[in-house]
Write a protein that holds these residues in place. Structure first.
Motif, mmCIF file in Angstrom:
data_model
loop_
_atom_site.group_PDB
_atom_site.id
_atom_site.type_symbol
_atom_site.label_atom_id
_atom_site.label_comp_id
_atom_site.label_asym_id
_atom_site.label_seq_id
_atom_site.Cartn_x
_atom_site.Cartn_y
_atom_site.Cartn_z
ATOM 1 N N MET A 62 0.877 -1.169 0.000
ATOM 2 C CA MET A 62 0.000 0.000 0.000
ATOM 3 C C MET A 62 0.915 1.221 0.000
ATOM 4 S SD MET A 62 -3.468 0.730 0.539
ATOM 5 C CE MET A 62 -4.132 -0.494 1.670
ATOM 6 N N LEU A 63 0.741 2.092 -0.980
ATOM 7 C CA LEU A 63 1.619 3.258 -1.078
ATOM 8 C C LEU A 63 1.517 4.140 0.170
ATOM 9 C CD1 LEU A 63 1.431 4.887 -4.632
ATOM 10 C CD2 LEU A 63 3.230 3.439 -3.691
ATOM 11 N N SER A 64 2.655 4.597 0.654
ATOM 12 C CA SER A 64 2.646 5.647 1.665
ATOM 13 C C SER A 64 2.369 6.975 0.947
ATOM 14 C CB SER A 64 4.000 5.716 2.376
ATOM 15 O OG SER A 64 5.007 6.202 1.495
ATOM 16 N N TRP A 65 2.025 7.989 1.735
ATOM 17 C CA TRP A 65 1.777 9.300 1.126
ATOM 18 C C TRP A 65 3.033 9.818 0.425
ATOM 19 C CZ3 TRP A 65 -1.840 12.188 -0.725
ATOM 20 C CH2 TRP A 65 -1.582 13.531 -1.016
ATOM 21 N N ASP A 66 4.179 9.676 1.040
ATOM 22 C CA ASP A 66 5.422 10.164 0.441
ATOM 23 C C ASP A 66 5.736 9.422 -0.860
ATOM 24 O OD1 ASP A 66 5.771 11.985 2.462
ATOM 25 O OD2 ASP A 66 7.203 10.760 3.590
ATOM 26 N N GLU A 67 5.460 8.124 -0.891
ATOM 27 C CA GLU A 67 5.688 7.356 -2.119
ATOM 28 C C GLU A 67 4.759 7.828 -3.224
ATOM 29 O OE1 GLU A 67 7.182 2.974 -0.610
ATOM 30 O OE2 GLU A 67 5.053 3.488 -0.425
ATOM 31 N N PHE A 68 3.503 8.110 -2.871
ATOM 32 C CA PHE A 68 2.575 8.615 -3.875
ATOM 33 C C PHE A 68 3.032 9.969 -4.416
ATOM 34 C CE2 PHE A 68 -0.798 11.684 -4.690
ATOM 35 C CZ PHE A 68 -1.302 11.150 -5.867
ATOM 36 N N VAL A 69 3.428 10.870 -3.521
ATOM 37 C CA VAL A 69 3.873 12.200 -3.943
ATOM 38 C C VAL A 69 5.070 12.080 -4.890
ATOM 39 C CG1 VAL A 69 4.944 14.347 -3.148
ATOM 40 C CG2 VAL A 69 2.953 13.430 -1.951
ATOM 41 N N ASN A 70 5.992 11.211 -4.566
ATOM 42 C CA ASN A 70 7.137 11.001 -5.452
ATOM 43 C C ASN A 70 6.687 10.487 -6.812
ATOM 44 O OD1 ASN A 70 10.068 10.608 -6.076
ATOM 45 N ND2 ASN A 70 9.444 8.459 -6.135
ATOM 46 N N MET A 71 5.759 9.543 -6.814
ATOM 47 C CA MET A 71 5.229 8.985 -8.056
ATOM 48 C C MET A 71 4.568 10.069 -8.900
ATOM 49 S SD MET A 71 2.344 5.963 -8.391
ATOM 50 C CE MET A 71 3.337 4.644 -7.676
ATOM 51 N N SER A 94 -0.739 -2.588 -20.710
ATOM 52 C CA SER A 94 -1.888 -2.663 -19.810
ATOM 53 C C SER A 94 -2.657 -3.957 -20.012
ATOM 54 C CB SER A 94 -2.827 -1.477 -20.073
ATOM 55 O OG SER A 94 -3.322 -1.528 -21.401
ATOM 56 N N CYS A 95 -2.169 -4.813 -20.884
ATOM 57 C CA CYS A 95 -2.937 -5.998 -21.262
ATOM 58 C C CYS A 95 -2.321 -7.289 -20.756
ATOM 59 C CB CYS A 95 -3.105 -6.057 -22.770
ATOM 60 S SG CYS A 95 -1.580 -5.841 -23.706
ATOM 61 N N LYS A 96 -1.220 -7.237 -20.040
ATOM 62 C CA LYS A 96 -0.595 -8.430 -19.485
ATOM 63 C C LYS A 96 -0.082 -8.155 -18.075
ATOM 64 C CE LYS A 96 -0.716 -12.116 -22.114
ATOM 65 N NZ LYS A 96 -1.289 -13.380 -21.594
ATOM 66 N N ASN A 97 -0.138 -9.166 -17.227
ATOM 67 C CA ASN A 97 0.407 -9.063 -15.884
ATOM 68 C C ASN A 97 1.143 -10.360 -15.554
ATOM 69 O OD1 ASN A 97 0.129 -9.547 -12.771
ATOM 70 N ND2 ASN A 97 -0.175 -7.347 -13.061
ATOM 71 N N PRO A 98 2.435 -10.267 -15.190
ATOM 72 C CA PRO A 98 3.241 -9.057 -15.039
ATOM 73 C C PRO A 98 3.424 -8.306 -16.364
ATOM 74 C CG PRO A 98 4.305 -10.961 -14.003
ATOM 75 C CD PRO A 98 3.192 -11.481 -14.831
ATOM 76 N N ALA A 99 3.680 -7.014 -16.242
ATOM 77 C CA ALA A 99 3.816 -6.149 -17.409
ATOM 78 C C ALA A 99 5.236 -6.210 -17.967
ATOM 79 C CB ALA A 99 3.469 -4.717 -17.026
ATOM 80 N N LEU A 100 5.417 -5.601 -19.117
ATOM 81 C CA LEU A 100 6.749 -5.385 -19.682
ATOM 82 C C LEU A 100 7.339 -4.156 -19.001
ATOM 83 C CD1 LEU A 100 8.968 -5.952 -21.817
ATOM 84 C CD2 LEU A 100 7.712 -4.394 -23.347
ATOM 85 N N HIS A 101 8.378 -4.349 -18.208
ATOM 86 C CA HIS A 101 8.956 -3.259 -17.425
ATOM 87 C C HIS A 101 10.131 -2.611 -18.162
ATOM 88 C CE1 HIS A 101 7.187 -5.517 -13.782
ATOM 89 N NE2 HIS A 101 6.456 -4.435 -14.013
ATOM 90 N N ILE A 102 10.239 -1.297 -17.992
ATOM 91 C CA ILE A 102 11.342 -0.559 -18.622
ATOM 92 C C ILE A 102 12.153 0.236 -17.605
ATOM 93 C CG2 ILE A 102 10.218 -0.426 -20.883
ATOM 94 C CD1 ILE A 102 9.441 2.489 -20.189
ATOM 95 N N GLY A 103 11.861 0.092 -16.315
ATOM 96 C CA GLY A 103 12.617 0.818 -15.307
ATOM 97 C C GLY A 103 11.885 0.871 -13.992
ATOM 98 N N ASN A 104 12.445 1.639 -13.055
ATOM 99 C CA ASN A 104 11.850 1.799 -11.728
ATOM 100 C C ASN A 104 12.142 3.220 -11.246
ATOM 101 O OD1 ASN A 104 11.676 1.747 -8.698
ATOM 102 N ND2 ASN A 104 11.143 -0.393 -9.091
ATOM 103 N N ILE A 105 11.099 3.936 -10.824
ATOM 104 C CA ILE A 105 11.274 5.342 -10.439
ATOM 105 C C ILE A 105 12.052 5.491 -9.145
ATOM 106 C CG2 ILE A 105 9.222 6.148 -11.662
ATOM 107 C CD1 ILE A 105 7.805 6.261 -8.908
#
Length: 332
Positions: free
Chosen positions: A55-64, A261-272
């Motif tokens: 579950m996202l924290s508020w700080d994680e959401f703000v960063n996102m 948006s059509c497969k899970n897990p998705a095709l990932h290209i990085g991490n913020i």
């Protein structure tokens, strides 16, 4: 109220505008937890709480949110739509209205959407969501009675209360657009008309979608799914090139950035949490994947090799196949 496939038909052919400086669509996952166990979703395969659910924290959401805003500022344009969605139920997050308000106040999205099963709506929460700036509510209905809900998603819903909450939201929605949908397997023969009659009075649009194979963990052979059937009712059109990787990104609760948006897990290209979003979207890996699709070599991407889901979800105007060489020149 209109019966429609729920897609935005006010759009240009995608081939004319890609590659994009800023994605058209951004998805934000704020919770991995869900109170439903729908048979066509990965949550039906989880007997106990997953150790990876977050579950996202508020700080994680703000960063996102700030990462998306920075991408928009650098690109000089807004995203067309941000959708709060994911494999979890967004309404399980107690700060959801504040999150919507934050996006609204920072003004980097033309539309703010929420995809939900709607079971946790209350009068007060509906008022908060509308006042925060929500512009589109998408409610996924899992049947027209309590028994079907139990069969499809393992949830004992208080159906009269559920209907009452949807009616309340629609009555107090102001300018928010309400789209109510269900899936074909949640309706028995002859129930399609009853679904439209039941939900049309408190929706701006209703639709029946087809279940497609999205989750790797789900055995779809046990579910009534018609092969080569478009999720949104379009004529199935086999394609070699995925449209999603050119126009959409989705940020998961752990910061992973996916472009499908059509497969899970998705095709990932990085991490913020490791890179700036602007560098991820404009990065070498994303460019490599787009080129491989355009060259008809998607099978060289393990996540894409066996996927044809994009052909079952794409809008006809998003088909890039006939213009692949033209687009490829712009990426060189």
């Amino acid at each position: 109220m209109e019966k429609c496939n729920g897609r935005d038909n006010n759009r240009l052919p995608l081939y004319k505008v890609v590659p994009l400086i800023v994605p058209f669509s951004v998805g934000l996952a704020v919770s991995d937890f869900c109170n439903f166990r729908c048979v066509y979703c990965k949550h039906s395969t989880i007997l106990e709480k997953s150790q990876n659910d977050r579950m996202l924290s508020w700080d994680e959401f703000v960063n996102m949110a700030n990462e998306v805003e920075s991408l928009c500022i650098r690109g000089g344009q807004k995203v067309k739509v941000v959708t709060i969605c994911g494999t979890g139920e967004p309404l399980t997050h107690k700060m959801l209205p504040q999150m919507i308000r934050y996006i609204k106040e920072h003004n980097w999205a033309e539309r703010i959407e929420l995809t939900t099963n709607g079971s946790l709506l209350t009068h007060d929460l509906s008022d908060q969501l509308v006042e925060a700036g929500l512009t589109r509510l998408i409610v996924s209905v899992q049947g027209i009675n309590t028994k079907t809900y139990r069969d499809v998603c393992g949830y004992d819903i208080d159906y009269p209360r559920f209907i009452n909450e949807l009616e309340y939201f629609y009555t107090h929605k102001k300018k928010c657009f309400v789209y109510i949908k269900t899936v074909d397997i949640a309706l028995k023969k002859g129930e399609q008309g009853k679904f439209y009659d039941m939900f049309s009075p408190f929706a701006d649009m209703v639709n029946i979608e087809s279940v497609i194979d999205v989750f790797d963990d789900v055995d779809y052979s046990k579910i009534t799914v018609t092969d080569n059937k478009s999720r949104y009712g379009y004529t199935y059109d086999e394609r070699k090139c995925c449209h999603d990787i050119f126009m959409r990104l989705h940020i998961e609760t752990d910061g992973s950035v996916g472009v499908c948006s059509c497969k899970n897990p998705a095709l990932h290209i990085g991490n913020i949490n490791k890179q700036r979003l602007i560098d991820i979207w404009n990065g070498d890996l994303h460019r490599k994947y787009m080129k491989l699709h355009l060259m008809g070599r998607k099978n060289e991407i393990p996540r894409c090799a066996s996927c044809d889901a994009f052909a079952k979800t794409g809008h006809p105007l998003d088909n890039l196949d006939q213009h692949a060489d033209e687009i490829l020149q712009r990426l060189v």
